[in-house]
Design a protein around this motif. Structure first.
Motif, PDB file in Angstrom:
ATOM      1  N   VAL A   1       9.043   6.503   4.614  1.00  0.00           N
ATOM      2  CA  VAL A   1       8.656   7.769   3.999  1.00  0.00           C
ATOM      3  C   VAL A   1       9.787   8.270   3.104  1.00  0.00           C
ATOM      4  O   VAL A   1      10.939   8.333   3.529  1.00  0.00           O
ATOM      5  CB  VAL A   1       8.322   8.837   5.068  1.00  0.00           C
ATOM      6  N   THR A   2       9.428   8.620   1.861  1.00  0.00           N
ATOM      7  CA  THR A   2      10.367   9.226   0.926  1.00  0.00           C
ATOM      8  C   THR A   2       9.832  10.601   0.521  1.00  0.00           C
ATOM      9  O   THR A   2       8.649  10.898   0.738  1.00  0.00           O
ATOM     10  CB  THR A   2      10.574   8.361  -0.335  1.00  0.00           C
ATOM     11  N   VAL A   3      10.690  11.409  -0.062  1.00  0.00           N
ATOM     12  CA  VAL A   3      10.317  12.766  -0.451  1.00  0.00           C
ATOM     13  C   VAL A   3      10.592  12.955  -1.938  1.00  0.00           C
ATOM     14  O   VAL A   3      11.634  12.520  -2.443  1.00  0.00           O
ATOM     15  CB  VAL A   3      11.093  13.812   0.384  1.00  0.00           C
ATOM     16  N   ASP A   4       9.661  13.586  -2.619  1.00  0.00           N
ATOM     17  CA  ASP A   4       9.770  13.832  -4.053  1.00  0.00           C
ATOM     18  C   ASP A   4       9.188  15.220  -4.331  1.00  0.00           C
ATOM     19  O   ASP A   4       8.701  15.884  -3.420  1.00  0.00           O
ATOM     20  CB  ASP A   4       8.993  12.750  -4.814  1.00  0.00           C
ATOM     21  N   THR A   5       9.222  15.630  -5.579  1.00  0.00           N
ATOM     22  CA  THR A   5       8.646  16.911  -5.962  1.00  0.00           C
ATOM     23  C   THR A   5       7.968  16.789  -7.311  1.00  0.00           C
ATOM     24  O   THR A   5       8.292  15.895  -8.094  1.00  0.00           O
ATOM     25  CB  THR A   5       9.720  18.029  -5.993  1.00  0.00           C
ATOM     26  N   SER A   6       7.029  17.684  -7.552  1.00  0.00           N
ATOM     27  CA  SER A   6       6.359  17.745  -8.851  1.00  0.00           C
ATOM     28  C   SER A   6       5.894  19.174  -9.086  1.00  0.00           C
ATOM     29  O   SER A   6       5.407  19.826  -8.174  1.00  0.00           O
ATOM     30  CB  SER A   6       5.161  16.798  -8.888  1.00  0.00           C
ATOM     31  N   ASP A   7       6.035  19.610 -10.331  1.00  0.00           N
ATOM     32  CA  ASP A   7       5.507  20.924 -10.683  1.00  0.00           C
ATOM     33  C   ASP A   7       4.302  20.786 -11.601  1.00  0.00           C
ATOM     34  O   ASP A   7       3.848  21.752 -12.194  1.00  0.00           O
ATOM     35  CB  ASP A   7       6.580  21.822 -11.304  1.00  0.00           C
ATOM     36  N   GLY A   8       3.776  19.562 -11.691  1.00  0.00           N
ATOM     37  CA  GLY A   8       2.594  19.301 -12.511  1.00  0.00           C
ATOM     38  C   GLY A   8       1.357  19.095 -11.664  1.00  0.00           C
ATOM     39  O   GLY A   8       1.327  19.432 -10.476  1.00  0.00           O
ATOM     40  N   LEU A   9       0.351  18.524 -12.285  1.00  0.00           N
ATOM     41  CA  LEU A   9      -0.898  18.238 -11.589  1.00  0.00           C
ATOM     42  C   LEU A   9      -0.756  16.991 -10.722  1.00  0.00           C
ATOM     43  O   LEU A   9      -0.151  16.001 -11.145  1.00  0.00           O
ATOM     44  CB  LEU A   9      -2.028  18.011 -12.600  1.00  0.00           C
TER      45      LEU A   9
ATOM     46  N   ARG B   1       1.903   5.035   9.496  1.00  0.00           N
ATOM     47  CA  ARG B   1       1.462   3.887  10.300  1.00  0.00           C
ATOM     48  C   ARG B   1       0.359   3.097   9.602  1.00  0.00           C
ATOM     49  O   ARG B   1       0.116   1.943   9.937  1.00  0.00           O
ATOM     50  CB  ARG B   1       0.965   4.362  11.664  1.00  0.00           C
ATOM     51  N   ILE B   2      -0.310   3.717   8.646  1.00  0.00           N
ATOM     52  CA  ILE B   2      -1.425   3.087   7.944  1.00  0.00           C
ATOM     53  C   ILE B   2      -0.965   2.412   6.653  1.00  0.00           C
ATOM     54  O   ILE B   2      -1.461   1.345   6.291  1.00  0.00           O
ATOM     55  CB  ILE B   2      -2.520   4.140   7.625  1.00  0.00           C
ATOM     56  N   PHE B   3       0.000   3.032   5.966  1.00  0.00           N
ATOM     57  CA  PHE B   3       0.452   2.555   4.659  1.00  0.00           C
ATOM     58  C   PHE B   3       1.861   1.995   4.745  1.00  0.00           C
ATOM     59  O   PHE B   3       2.653   2.412   5.581  1.00  0.00           O
ATOM     60  CB  PHE B   3       0.410   3.700   3.642  1.00  0.00           C
ATOM     61  N   ASP B   4       2.170   1.066   3.827  1.00  0.00           N
ATOM     62  CA  ASP B   4       3.508   0.476   3.786  1.00  0.00           C
ATOM     63  C   ASP B   4       4.559   1.498   3.359  1.00  0.00           C
ATOM     64  O   ASP B   4       5.686   1.477   3.835  1.00  0.00           O
ATOM     65  CB  ASP B   4       3.545  -0.703   2.805  1.00  0.00           C
ATOM     66  N   SER B   5       4.182   2.361   2.435  1.00  0.00           N
ATOM     67  CA  SER B   5       5.108   3.345   1.878  1.00  0.00           C
ATOM     68  C   SER B   5       4.388   4.678   1.715  1.00  0.00           C
ATOM     69  O   SER B   5       3.226   4.711   1.299  1.00  0.00           O
ATOM     70  CB  SER B   5       5.608   2.847   0.518  1.00  0.00           C
ATOM     71  N   VAL B   6       5.083   5.763   2.042  1.00  0.00           N
ATOM     72  CA  VAL B   6       4.512   7.102   1.930  1.00  0.00           C
ATOM     73  C   VAL B   6       5.469   7.973   1.114  1.00  0.00           C
ATOM     74  O   VAL B   6       6.666   8.012   1.395  1.00  0.00           O
ATOM     75  CB  VAL B   6       4.284   7.750   3.315  1.00  0.00           C
ATOM     76  N   VAL B   7       4.911   8.657   0.122  1.00  0.00           N
ATOM     77  CA  VAL B   7       5.670   9.619  -0.659  1.00  0.00           C
ATOM     78  C   VAL B   7       5.159  11.008  -0.290  1.00  0.00           C
ATOM     79  O   VAL B   7       3.981  11.310  -0.488  1.00  0.00           O
ATOM     80  CB  VAL B   7       5.497   9.397  -2.181  1.00  0.00           C
ATOM     81  N   VAL B   8       6.025  11.812   0.291  1.00  0.00           N
ATOM     82  CA  VAL B   8       5.689  13.199   0.578  1.00  0.00           C
ATOM     83  C   VAL B   8       6.111  13.972  -0.665  1.00  0.00           C
ATOM     84  O   VAL B   8       7.298  14.010  -0.995  1.00  0.00           O
ATOM     85  CB  VAL B   8       6.415  13.726   1.826  1.00  0.00           C
ATOM     86  N   CYS B   9       5.135  14.539  -1.364  1.00  0.00           N
ATOM     87  CA  CYS B   9       5.427  15.232  -2.618  1.00  0.00           C
ATOM     88  C   CYS B   9       5.304  16.743  -2.429  1.00  0.00           C
ATOM     89  O   CYS B   9       4.219  17.258  -2.152  1.00  0.00           O
ATOM     90  CB  CYS B   9       4.494  14.756  -3.726  1.00  0.00           C
ATOM     91  N   VAL B  10       6.433  17.421  -2.558  1.00  0.00           N
ATOM     92  CA  VAL B  10       6.457  18.877  -2.489  1.00  0.00           C
ATOM     93  C   VAL B  10       5.968  19.381  -3.843  1.00  0.00           C
ATOM     94  O   VAL B  10       6.620  19.183  -4.869  1.00  0.00           O
ATOM     95  CB  VAL B  10       7.873  19.398  -2.177  1.00  0.00           C
TER      96      VAL B  10
ATOM     97  N   SER C   1       0.842  -1.198   0.000  1.00  0.00           N
ATOM     98  CA  SER C   1       0.000   0.000   0.000  1.00  0.00           C
ATOM     99  C   SER C   1       0.879   1.250   0.000  1.00  0.00           C
ATOM    100  O   SER C   1       1.877   1.329   0.706  1.00  0.00           O
ATOM    101  CB  SER C   1      -0.929  -0.003   1.213  1.00  0.00           C
ATOM    102  N   ILE C   2       0.486   2.205  -0.860  1.00  0.00           N
ATOM    103  CA  ILE C   2       1.260   3.433  -1.021  1.00  0.00           C
ATOM    104  C   ILE C   2       0.349   4.635  -0.834  1.00  0.00           C
ATOM    105  O   ILE C   2      -0.767   4.663  -1.359  1.00  0.00           O
ATOM    106  CB  ILE C   2       1.904   3.505  -2.420  1.00  0.00           C
ATOM    107  N   ALA C   3       0.847   5.622  -0.102  1.00  0.00           N
ATOM    108  CA  ALA C   3       0.136   6.887   0.079  1.00  0.00           C
ATOM    109  C   ALA C   3       1.010   8.009  -0.452  1.00  0.00           C
ATOM    110  O   ALA C   3       2.241   7.946  -0.384  1.00  0.00           O
ATOM    111  CB  ALA C   3      -0.178   7.132   1.544  1.00  0.00           C
ATOM    112  N   ILE C   4       0.352   9.034  -0.970  1.00  0.00           N
ATOM    113  CA  ILE C   4       1.035  10.249  -1.390  1.00  0.00           C
ATOM    114  C   ILE C   4       0.485  11.388  -0.538  1.00  0.00           C
ATOM    115  O   ILE C   4      -0.727  11.590  -0.483  1.00  0.00           O
ATOM    116  CB  ILE C   4       0.794  10.549  -2.887  1.00  0.00           C
TER     117      ILE C   4
END
Length: 164
Positions: free
Chosen positions: A65-73, A26-35, A2-5
């Motif tokens: 938890v990992t961190v990424d970025t996006s300038d799109g939708l 705590r709820i998801f196996d993997s979390v991506v924090v997207c700036v 399970s993945i959360a963004i």
């Protein structure tokens, strides 16, 4: 798996944001924090690179938890994580109205995308990045509002802004 963004502008990340990220981890196996770049906020205090650095330091204690970025939708960004759930923190009814509207737009763009809302812990319902920026501009103590490891970054940036 399970993945959360957890998307946001994080200008800067607050303890309220961190509370939602911690609970999501705590709820998801993997979390991506997207700036995300927020076109509605044309004058951010921090650059994307500065925000990425502060967020990475703030979430480093969470191994999933990992961190990424996006300038799109967001709806387009989420396509790279099939089955991922968008997690948004809500502080007040006004947050719900805005986030519900955004969810409907995102579903139109990406019908496979699901969104989950987590209510903020009551001690953070007043807290926003804009409140932190304003307090920092006046030199107020930010302890208990943002992660300790980034207080100095915010104070230095606010001091530069005050001089300009």
């Amino acid at each position: 798996m399970s993945i959360a963004i957890c998307p946001g502008s994080y200008d800067p990340i607050t303890l309220g944001h961190l509370n939602v990220i911690r609970r999501t981890s705590r709820i998801f196996d993997s979390v991506v924090v997207c700036v995300m770049h927020n076109a509605a906020k044309p004058s951010p205090m921090f650059t994307v690179e500065e925000k990425l650095d502060m967020v990475r330091r703030a979430v480093s204690r969470y191994p999933n938890v990992t961190v990424d970025t996006s300038d799109g939708l967001l709806a387009e960004y989420a396509r790279q994580y099939p089955g991922a759930v968008i997690v948004k923190g809500l502080r007040a009814a006004s947050d719900f109205e805005y986030e519900f509207q955004m969810n409907l737009i995102n579903k139109r763009i990406n019908p496979e995308m699901e969104t989950m809302f987590l209510t903020a812990s009551e001690k953070y319902t007043f807290l926003s990045s804009s409140v932190v920026r304003e307090m920092a501009m006046y030199g107020a103590d930010l302890t208990g509002l943002v992660p300790n490891e980034i207080i100095g970054d915010i104070q230095r940036k606010a001091q530069l802004w005050r001089k300009n």
